[in-house]
Motif scaffolding. Sequence first.
Motif, PDB file in Angstrom:
ATOM      1  N   PRO A  34       8.066   4.057   5.233  1.00  0.00           N
ATOM      2  CA  PRO A  34       7.965   5.443   4.755  1.00  0.00           C
ATOM      3  C   PRO A  34       6.844   5.655   3.736  1.00  0.00           C
ATOM      4  O   PRO A  34       6.214   6.706   3.726  1.00  0.00           O
ATOM      5  N   ALA A  35       6.570   4.680   2.910  1.00  0.00           N
ATOM      6  CA  ALA A  35       5.511   4.827   1.905  1.00  0.00           C
ATOM      7  C   ALA A  35       4.135   4.948   2.561  1.00  0.00           C
ATOM      8  O   ALA A  35       3.265   5.651   2.049  1.00  0.00           O
ATOM      9  N   SER A  36       3.934   4.283   3.679  1.00  0.00           N
ATOM     10  CA  SER A  36       2.620   4.323   4.326  1.00  0.00           C
ATOM     11  C   SER A  36       2.304   5.712   4.868  1.00  0.00           C
ATOM     12  O   SER A  36       1.134   6.074   4.986  1.00  0.00           O
ATOM     13  N   GLN A  37       3.303   6.492   5.183  1.00  0.00           N
ATOM     14  CA  GLN A  37       3.096   7.828   5.745  1.00  0.00           C
ATOM     15  C   GLN A  37       2.366   8.756   4.779  1.00  0.00           C
ATOM     16  O   GLN A  37       1.679   9.673   5.191  1.00  0.00           O
ATOM     17  N   ALA A  38       2.522   8.522   3.478  1.00  0.00           N
ATOM     18  CA  ALA A  38       1.911   9.380   2.460  1.00  0.00           C
ATOM     19  C   ALA A  38       0.621   8.796   1.901  1.00  0.00           C
ATOM     20  O   ALA A  38       0.032   9.358   0.991  1.00  0.00           O
ATOM     21  N   GLU A  39       0.165   7.672   2.460  1.00  0.00           N
ATOM     22  CA  GLU A  39      -1.078   7.030   2.023  1.00  0.00           C
ATOM     23  C   GLU A  39      -2.240   7.593   2.825  1.00  0.00           C
ATOM     24  O   GLU A  39      -2.110   7.859   4.019  1.00  0.00           O
ATOM     25  N   SER A  40      -3.379   7.732   2.181  1.00  0.00           N
ATOM     26  CA  SER A  40      -4.572   8.121   2.933  1.00  0.00           C
ATOM     27  C   SER A  40      -5.073   6.895   3.700  1.00  0.00           C
ATOM     28  O   SER A  40      -4.756   5.751   3.352  1.00  0.00           O
TER      29      SER A  40
END
Length: 66
Positions: A34-40
């Motif tokens: 889930p954290a990767s979804q909000a990473e550029s």
Amino acid sequence: MKIEKTMLIGELIHMDELIPQMLMGAGMHCLGCPASQAESLEEACMVHGIDCDALVGQINEYLAAR
């Protein structure tokens, strides 16, 4: 359709069915996190030691050919 390194991973994986495969092939194996979804894309490349400009170029070449 064209991508930029400022786009979020969550956006990219929904743009085209082969983009997740291209990201995983480049070394990003945490696309389900889930954290990767909000990473550029730029942030993810930095974390994984990937040349972001080269990856953006490869994805944009693929998208242009579609």
